[in-house]
Design an enzyme around this catalytic site. Structure first.
Site, PDB file in Angstrom:
ATOM      1  N   GLU A   1      -3.278   0.526   1.730  1.00 39.70           N
ATOM      2  CA  GLU A   1      -2.791  -0.945   1.199  1.00 39.70           C
ATOM      3  C   GLU A   1      -2.649  -1.876   2.005  1.00 39.70           C
ATOM      4  OE1 GLU A   1      -0.343  -2.288  -2.896  1.00 39.70           O
ATOM      5  OE2 GLU A   1       0.358  -0.581  -1.472  1.00 39.70           O
ATOM      6  N   PHE A   2      -2.947  -3.108   2.231  1.00 36.42           N
ATOM      7  CA  PHE A   2      -2.452  -4.097   3.363  1.00 36.42           C
ATOM      8  C   PHE A   2      -3.300  -3.787   4.757  1.00 36.42           C
ATOM      9  CE2 PHE A   2       1.082  -4.187   0.475  1.00 36.42           C
ATOM     10  CZ  PHE A   2       0.852  -5.340  -0.189  1.00 36.42           C
ATOM     11  N   ARG A   3      -4.326  -3.008   4.494  1.00 30.84           N
ATOM     12  CA  ARG A   3      -5.059  -2.579   5.735  1.00 30.84           C
ATOM     13  C   ARG A   3      -4.300  -1.451   6.608  1.00 30.84           C
ATOM     14  NH1 ARG A   3      -9.800  -4.481   5.033  1.00 30.84           N
ATOM     15  NH2 ARG A   3      -9.957  -6.652   4.204  1.00 30.84           N
ATOM     16  N   LEU A   4      -3.144  -1.091   6.147  1.00 31.86           N
ATOM     17  CA  LEU A   4      -2.499   0.010   6.827  1.00 31.86           C
ATOM     18  C   LEU A   4      -3.006   1.281   6.464  1.00 31.86           C
ATOM     19  CD1 LEU A   4       1.042  -1.167   6.153  1.00 31.86           C
ATOM     20  CD2 LEU A   4      -0.109  -1.500   8.155  1.00 31.86           C
TER      21      LEU A   4
END
Ligand code: FMN
Length: 209
Positions: free
Chosen positions: A184-187
């Site tokens: 999620e959120f490019r994490l």
């Protein structure tokens, strides 16, 4: 509760016993279930004599503890590049899983027996096409290729189509394998395994995505 290898990969408690080749198998099995086509497609990167990178898709064929094989024309651009500079990188991206696996390492030619066995497993039409194709060299028009296929098909008749000597396989022997999973959120989760050479132990490191 028993964890999957992927859960163990990303939980950061202890990766020391994890085998990246077994992890690859876990991901590859999932990809075979979920990808709409060609879960075995991979981008293969090589470099030409000047060091300029080159990349194209190939199909992952046989694989075992030694490495990952693909088959091709040894007189093609990639074939010539790999004969001159036997090292490569490859990446598989499974959109349905939002996962990526990257590898780098030296490349060796498969044995004659391996090449013969795989070639013999292909449909006769594919064997004739492989024998006809002067892969990576200029072709005046499609009709020329179709005429060459028809001529070879007639010549072979009911007989066998043996493997041309210039058609064989390469085995990428990974010294680096990296697993990337969308977050999620490019994490994203990203773990890289490296080893000094074949038979040497694997070390792993989590990396910023
Ligand atoms: C999904 C996919 C799979 C492919 N698989 C192979 C393969 O296994 N072997 C091969 O020689 N070319 C394969 N090709 C064609 C190559 O991408 C490329 O066009 C060809 O090998 C010539 O590349 P080169 O000029 O860099 O040698 C595939 C193409 C696609 C799109």
């Amino acid at each position: 509760m028993l964890q999957t290898l992927t859960e163990r990969l990303f939980d950061d408690s202890d990766r020391s016993q994890l085998d990246p080749l077994a992890l690859f198998e876990e991901w590859y099995a999932l990809a075979q279930e979920s990808e709409p086509n060609d879960p075995h497609a991979m981008a293969l990167a090589t470099a030409d004599q000047s060091g300029m990178p080159d990349v194209r898709m190939v199909l992952l064929n046989r694989r075992d503890e030694r490495g990952f094989c693909f088959f091709t024309n040894f007189e093609s651009d990639k074939g010539r590049q790999l004969i001159a500079n036997p090292q490569a990188a490859m990446v598989m991206h499974w959109k349905s899983l939002r996962r990526q696996v990257r590898m780098r390492g030296p490349v060796e030619q498969v044995t004659t027996e391996e090449a013969d066995e795989y070639f013999a497993s292909r449909a006769k039409g594919s064997r004739i096409a492989s024998a006809t194709s002067k892969q990576s060299r200029p072709l005046a028009n499609r009709q020329q290729m179709m005429d060459e296929v028809a001529a070879l098909t007639a010549m072979v008749g009911d007989g066998d189509m043996p493997r041309p000597t210039h058609w064989s396989g390469f085995r990428l022997i990974p010294t680096m394998i990296e697993f990337w999973k969308d977050g999620e959120f490019r994490l994203h989760d990203r773990v890289r395994f490296t080893r000094d050479g074949v038979g040497a132990p694997w070390n792993s490191t989590r990396l910023y995505p």
